[in-house]
Design an enzyme around this catalytic site. Structure first.
Site, PDB file in Angstrom:
ATOM      1  N   ARG A   1       0.990  -1.142  -0.118  1.00 49.46           N
ATOM      2  CA  ARG A   1      -0.011   0.097   0.081  1.00 49.46           C
ATOM      3  C   ARG A   1       0.932   1.214  -0.144  1.00 49.46           C
ATOM      4  O   ARG A   1       1.561   1.656   1.111  1.00 49.46           O
ATOM      5  CB  ARG A   1      -0.853  -0.105   1.174  1.00 49.46           C
ATOM      6  CG  ARG A   1      -1.918   1.067   1.471  1.00 49.46           C
ATOM      7  CD  ARG A   1      -2.797   0.920   2.598  1.00 49.46           C
ATOM      8  NE  ARG A   1      -3.696   2.091   3.008  1.00 49.46           N
ATOM      9  CZ  ARG A   1      -4.777   2.335   2.776  1.00 49.46           C
ATOM     10  NH1 ARG A   1      -5.222   1.549   1.587  1.00 49.46           N
ATOM     11  NH2 ARG A   1      -5.437   3.188   3.030  1.00 49.46           N
TER      12      ARG A   1
ATOM     13  N   HIS B   1      -6.712   1.014  -6.906  1.00 48.27           N
ATOM     14  CA  HIS B   1      -7.264   0.237  -5.677  1.00 48.27           C
ATOM     15  C   HIS B   1      -7.876  -1.046  -6.353  1.00 48.27           C
ATOM     16  O   HIS B   1      -9.099  -0.911  -5.914  1.00 48.27           O
ATOM     17  CB  HIS B   1      -8.101   1.153  -5.019  1.00 48.27           C
ATOM     18  CG  HIS B   1      -8.126   0.748  -3.384  1.00 48.27           C
ATOM     19  ND1 HIS B   1      -7.438  -0.512  -2.973  1.00 48.27           N
ATOM     20  CD2 HIS B   1      -8.491   1.212  -2.340  1.00 48.27           C
ATOM     21  CE1 HIS B   1      -7.488  -0.472  -1.688  1.00 48.27           C
ATOM     22  NE2 HIS B   1      -8.335   0.495  -1.201  1.00 48.27           N
TER      23      HIS B   1
ATOM     24  N   GLN C   1     -10.013  -3.240  -3.784  1.00 53.94           N
ATOM     25  CA  GLN C   1     -11.208  -2.832  -3.481  1.00 53.94           C
ATOM     26  C   GLN C   1     -11.972  -2.972  -4.396  1.00 53.94           C
ATOM     27  O   GLN C   1     -13.446  -3.216  -4.319  1.00 53.94           O
ATOM     28  CB  GLN C   1     -11.120  -1.015  -2.957  1.00 53.94           C
ATOM     29  CG  GLN C   1     -12.289  -0.287  -2.790  1.00 53.94           C
ATOM     30  CD  GLN C   1     -12.821  -0.812  -1.367  1.00 53.94           C
ATOM     31  OE1 GLN C   1     -12.120  -0.816  -0.429  1.00 53.94           O
ATOM     32  NE2 GLN C   1     -14.275  -1.106  -1.292  1.00 53.94           N
TER      33      GLN C   1
ATOM     34  N   ASP D   1     -17.045   8.464  -2.960  1.00 53.82           N
ATOM     35  CA  ASP D   1     -15.518   8.269  -2.085  1.00 53.82           C
ATOM     36  C   ASP D   1     -15.342   9.713  -1.281  1.00 53.82           C
ATOM     37  O   ASP D   1     -15.992  10.919  -1.814  1.00 53.82           O
ATOM     38  CB  ASP D   1     -14.440   8.034  -2.888  1.00 53.82           C
ATOM     39  CG  ASP D   1     -13.109   7.696  -2.054  1.00 53.82           C
ATOM     40  OD1 ASP D   1     -13.191   7.458  -0.708  1.00 53.82           O
ATOM     41  OD2 ASP D   1     -12.040   7.309  -2.572  1.00 53.82           O
TER      42      ASP D   1
ATOM     43  N   CYS E   1     -16.056   3.175  -0.153  1.00 55.37           N
ATOM     44  CA  CYS E   1     -14.770   2.295   0.185  1.00 55.37           C
ATOM     45  C   CYS E   1     -14.259   2.352   1.648  1.00 55.37           C
ATOM     46  O   CYS E   1     -13.685   1.721   2.118  1.00 55.37           O
ATOM     47  CB  CYS E   1     -13.880   2.552  -0.745  1.00 55.37           C
ATOM     48  SG  CYS E   1     -13.335   4.291  -1.002  1.00 55.37           S
TER      49      CYS E   1
ATOM     50  N   ARG F   1     -13.830  -7.402   1.448  1.00 53.60           N
ATOM     51  CA  ARG F   1     -12.351  -7.101   1.261  1.00 53.60           C
ATOM     52  C   ARG F   1     -11.650  -8.306   1.569  1.00 53.60           C
ATOM     53  O   ARG F   1     -10.720  -8.957   0.977  1.00 53.60           O
ATOM     54  CB  ARG F   1     -11.805  -5.942   1.987  1.00 53.60           C
ATOM     55  CG  ARG F   1     -12.291  -4.518   1.261  1.00 53.60           C
ATOM     56  CD  ARG F   1     -11.479  -4.263  -0.074  1.00 53.60           C
ATOM     57  NE  ARG F   1      -9.913  -4.224   0.046  1.00 53.60           N
ATOM     58  CZ  ARG F   1      -9.353  -3.295   0.608  1.00 53.60           C
ATOM     59  NH1 ARG F   1     -10.029  -2.304   1.035  1.00 53.60           N
ATOM     60  NH2 ARG F   1      -8.101  -3.355   0.707  1.00 53.60           N
TER      61      ARG F   1
END
Length: 303
Positions: free
Chosen positions: A102, A129, A132, A222, A262, A290
């Site tokens: 990450r 991402h 996700q 988001d 998310c 996830r």
């Protein structure tokens, strides 16, 4: 050996395989079955950014599979210039079986994967991402059944999450539509990439949220200001006025439409409390998925 740096690293058939495995493992976990199908395997986690969902979901997933995880702190030298990524990657991958990273610039994870001798999974970069996005589509498949022909509407900044969602929709035969103010929409370079890589994707981009959510099975948003963009917060809040996902906007979507985010969310900014905490919201099952998706992904990559 395969890496997973982008949704486009998997074909539609391969994504379907991962989804089937995720559902199988999720069903077994609900029955109290935790099959140690990756005994002794070691996952290394390299994180530049704070995380709840990504870190805990990966660590829990590998534990359920019978393996172990190592969280690498800044003392290992990642991102500090202590040694070049080529050396870092070769040494680390000689110790572990899979790496989840990450980080910030996407080029860094590409270089990590270039020199790694074990699979590298993108846990988030500034550009994409993918874990996700696949977990999100898994959630929609569980809710609505086959994804082909369904429409996902994204309201907000055309950021890393939006890019991966567009790619995932293109892979799985979904329509993707995004509403964002001028200056925060997909740029020309990414639009050309989508046209090249996903020629059959039905795609719409505009600055009118009500039009974008029409006919969508899912309304997604988001945060307007992501980590690292704090200096832009005031200008972003001003630019995104009128782009909040609230009850009035959800009424423009079909009655059975669901809401996704998310997380973490800023209630009162990109989404109202009555939507994210309301009956149309799937944000908690979405976050849980996830773990199931990443568990299946690691099992699939490591066969």
């Amino acid at each position: 050996m395969r890496h997973f740096l982008s949704v486009l690293d998997l074909s539609a058939a391969e994504i379907a395989e991962v989804f089937d495995l995720a559902i199988e493992l999720k069903t077994k976990l609900a029955q109290g079955i935790r099959e140690p199908i990756l005994p002794g395997r070691v996952l290394a986690l390299i994180f530049d950014k704070p995380s709840l969902r990504t870190r805990v979901s990966f660590e829990t997933a590998i534990a359920h599979l019978g393996g172990n995880s190592i969280f690498l702190g800044q003392d290992t030298g990642w991102g500090k210039g202590r040694e070049p990524i080529c050396d870092f990657a070769q040494v680390l991958s000689s110790y572990v079986d899979v790496i989840a990273c990450r980080t910030t610039a996407h080029v860094r994870i590409e270089e990590l994967a270039k020199y790694s001798t074990c699979p590298v999974i993108n846990g988030l970069t500034d550009f994409s991402h993918p874990c996700q996005a696949l977990a999100d589509l898994l959630t929609l498949q569980e809710t609505f059944g086959p994804l082909a022909g369904k429409k996902l509407a994204f309201v907000g900044d055309a950021n890393n999450v939006a890019r991966s969602l567009a790619e995932a929709c293109g892979r799985m035969g979904m329509e993707f539509a995004i509403a964002a103010p001028p200056g925060y929409q997909f740029d020309g370079a990414f639009l050309l990439e989508m046209k090249r890589d996903l020629p059959t994707l039905k795609f719409t981009q505009s600055d009118k949220p009500a039009e974008i959510v029409s006919g969508a099975c899912c309304v997604y948003t988001d945060v307007w200001t992501s980590m690292g963009q704090e200096a832009e917060k005031e200008s972003r809040l001003k630019s995104f006025t009128g782009f909040q996902v609230n009850s009035a906007l959800m009424k423009q979507a079909p009655a059975d439409a669901k809401f996704l985010h998310c997380l973490p969310a800023h209630r009162g900014e990109e989404v109202s409390a009555e939507v994210i905490d309301g009956p149309q919201s799937l944000v908690i099952p979405q976050a849980e998925n996830r773990m199931h998706l990443q568990k299946a992904l690691m099992a699939w990559l490591l066969k």
